[in-house]
Design a protein around this motif. Structure first.
Motif, PDB file in Angstrom:
ATOM      1  N   ILE A 154       0.835  -1.205   0.000  1.00  0.00           N
ATOM      2  CA  ILE A 154       0.000   0.000   0.000  1.00  0.00           C
ATOM      3  C   ILE A 154       0.868   1.253   0.000  1.00  0.00           C
ATOM      4  N   ALA A 155       1.903   1.278   0.867  1.00  0.00           N
ATOM      5  CA  ALA A 155       2.766   2.450   0.958  1.00  0.00           C
ATOM      6  C   ALA A 155       3.504   2.698  -0.351  1.00  0.00           C
ATOM      7  N   TYR A 205       8.116   4.203   8.662  1.00  0.00           N
ATOM      8  CA  TYR A 205       8.536   4.983   7.498  1.00  0.00           C
ATOM      9  C   TYR A 205       8.982   4.082   6.349  1.00  0.00           C
ATOM     10  N   LEU A 206       8.751   4.557   5.133  1.00  0.00           N
ATOM     11  CA  LEU A 206       9.255   3.921   3.918  1.00  0.00           C
ATOM     12  C   LEU A 206      10.018   4.969   3.124  1.00  0.00           C
ATOM     13  N   VAL A 207      11.195   4.604   2.642  1.00  0.00           N
ATOM     14  CA  VAL A 207      11.990   5.510   1.822  1.00  0.00           C
ATOM     15  C   VAL A 207      11.602   5.320   0.361  1.00  0.00           C
ATOM     16  N   TYR A 239       9.089   8.764   3.763  1.00  0.00           N
ATOM     17  CA  TYR A 239       7.654   8.998   3.919  1.00  0.00           C
ATOM     18  C   TYR A 239       7.185   8.326   5.204  1.00  0.00           C
ATOM     19  N   ARG A 240       6.432   9.068   6.005  1.00  0.00           N
ATOM     20  CA  ARG A 240       5.852   8.457   7.197  1.00  0.00           C
ATOM     21  C   ARG A 240       4.557   7.757   6.825  1.00  0.00           C
ATOM     22  N   ILE A 241       4.495   6.452   7.091  1.00  0.00           N
ATOM     23  CA  ILE A 241       3.289   5.667   6.830  1.00  0.00           C
ATOM     24  C   ILE A 241       2.256   5.921   7.916  1.00  0.00           C
ATOM     25  N   GLY A 242       2.698   5.923   9.161  1.00  0.00           N
ATOM     26  CA  GLY A 242       1.790   6.141  10.279  1.00  0.00           C
ATOM     27  C   GLY A 242       2.484   5.822  11.584  1.00  0.00           C
ATOM     28  N   TYR A 243       1.673   5.558  12.603  1.00  0.00           N
ATOM     29  CA  TYR A 243       2.181   5.322  13.951  1.00  0.00           C
ATOM     30  C   TYR A 243       1.554   4.043  14.519  1.00  0.00           C
ATOM     31  N   LEU A 281      12.535   0.131   4.942  1.00  0.00           N
ATOM     32  CA  LEU A 281      11.558   0.469   5.970  1.00  0.00           C
ATOM     33  C   LEU A 281      12.286   0.842   7.255  1.00  0.00           C
ATOM     34  N   HIS A 282      11.646   1.701   8.055  1.00  0.00           N
ATOM     35  CA  HIS A 282      12.185   2.089   9.356  1.00  0.00           C
ATOM     36  C   HIS A 282      11.069   2.112  10.396  1.00  0.00           C
ATOM     37  N   ALA A 283      11.350   1.548  11.557  1.00  0.00           N
ATOM     38  CA  ALA A 283      10.488   1.694  12.730  1.00  0.00           C
ATOM     39  C   ALA A 283      11.294   2.449  13.771  1.00  0.00           C
ATOM     40  N   TYR A 284      10.791   3.607  14.189  1.00  0.00           N
ATOM     41  CA  TYR A 284      11.536   4.482  15.098  1.00  0.00           C
ATOM     42  C   TYR A 284      10.733   4.640  16.390  1.00  0.00           C
TER      43      TYR A 284
END
Length: 331
Positions: free
Chosen positions: A36-37, A175-177, A184-188, A278-281
């Motif tokens: 989706i992202a 986030y997805l680059v 880009y921030r996908i969400g929280y 992908l990143h989870a922060y």
């Protein structure tokens, strides 16, 4: 809007959680939030608008899926090594106080102010710059890659070498680059940034060792902006009893750094702007059971919840057999 990922009928799916919180509508033509992202970036539209196009009338019993452990972590990368799990601490007064108590317990009441409190005060002074400005640098840590991310209800492993294992209830930015290197921030989502606080308390230089553990995220991704004031609960169950429970406050209103400032200091490094990653922060914890003197044990169940994120994130801690000495072979 909140999204979930789940397995059903031998296939994986994505769903939009419905207002009752117990059902979801299946999203067609895709089988992951990652898809989706990527599609949203390619079409240059927001995720919410895209989901509204793709959502079907098929209604899913979300509560039943969760009870049957068919709900997945809310996002993953098809190549787990390209999913970076990182975070920052000392962004909430609770985490700063807990770190400082560990410092005092180790070095005594007469010890000078800890580096933890110093960096927390730096955040209070300069962690929320005005729009377009760069604020003070936050703490940062590396936790692992996608293989360390657990689904809701999945057992969370306590390594045999660990001195302790306990929850850290946090909000996670996902986030997805994009293809051009734009993050880009996908969400929280809610997250349990499971850590070894006894190892950390021995010496602050051991903090990174204490973070190299599994973590859990979910069950749901919140699409859109995070409310300024997020209120939730973190608790531990032991058998039929609640061993510990505490309210937590998060969101920028209750943080010493703005989310934009945290994001800048992570994504300013070109290696974290690699297209397709992908990143989870993790944004830091406000409360933690260890700071209240709680000693966890295998079998304890961690629960983290906040109304804005829907269902509770729940995982049971289980002991992992000792692997003994790990050796390296010469080629």
């Amino acid at each position: 809007m909140r999204l979930i990922q789940y397995f059903q009928g031998g296939h994986r799916h994505v769903g939009v959680v419905q207002p009752d919180g117990n059902h979801a509508r299946e999203i067609g033509k895709v089988s992951s939030v990652f898809e989706i992202a990527n599609l949203a970036i390619a079409r240059k539209i927001g995720i919410e608008a895209l989901v509204n196009e793709l959502v079907t009338d098929r209604l899913i019993d979300y509560a039943d899926l969760l009870a049957k452990r068919q709900v997945m972590a809310p996002i993953e990368h098809p190549e787990p090594a390209r999913f970076f799990i990182t975070g920052t601490g000392l962004t909430h007064i609770g985490s700063a106080s807990a770190r400082n108590r560990m410092h005092i317990a180790t070095h005594g009441d007469g010890a000078p102010e800890s580096d933890s409190m110093k960096i927390f005060r730096m955040g209070l002074d300069g962690g929320k710059p005005e729009a377009g400005k760069i604020g003070i640098q936050p703490e940062w840590f590396y936790k692992g890659v996608g293989t360390c991310v657990l689904a809701p209800e999945e057992p969370i492993p306590l390594p045999a070498f660990a001195l302790a294992g306990a929850e850290e209830a946090e909000i996670v930015g996902l986030y997805l680059v994009g293809p051009d290197g734009q993050p880009y921030r996908i969400g929280y989502a809610l997250g349990n940034e499971f850590s070894d606080h006894i190892t950390e308390a021995q010496n602050y230089l051991y903090t990174q060792h204490s973070k190299l553990r599994a973590c859990s995220i979910g069950p749901e991704i919140l699409i859109g902006e995070l409310p300024q004031d997020v209120r939730g609960k973190s608790r531990i169950r032991r058998g039929d009893q609640i061993l510990w429970e505490e309210d937590f406050l998060s969101g920028e209103k209750n943080m010493s750094h703005s989310i934009a400032n945290l994001e800048h200091y992570h994504f300013r490094y070109p290696m974290f702007r690699r297209p397709g990653d992908l990143h989870a922060y993790f944004f830091g914890a406000a409360v933690m059971s260890y700071a209240s003197g709680i000693k966890t044990q295998p079998g304890d169940v961690f629960e983290i919840e906040a109304e804005v994120f829907g269902k509770t994130l729940r995982n049971q801690m289980v002991a992992v057999p000792d692997e003994g000495l790990v050796t390296v072979k010469v080629l």
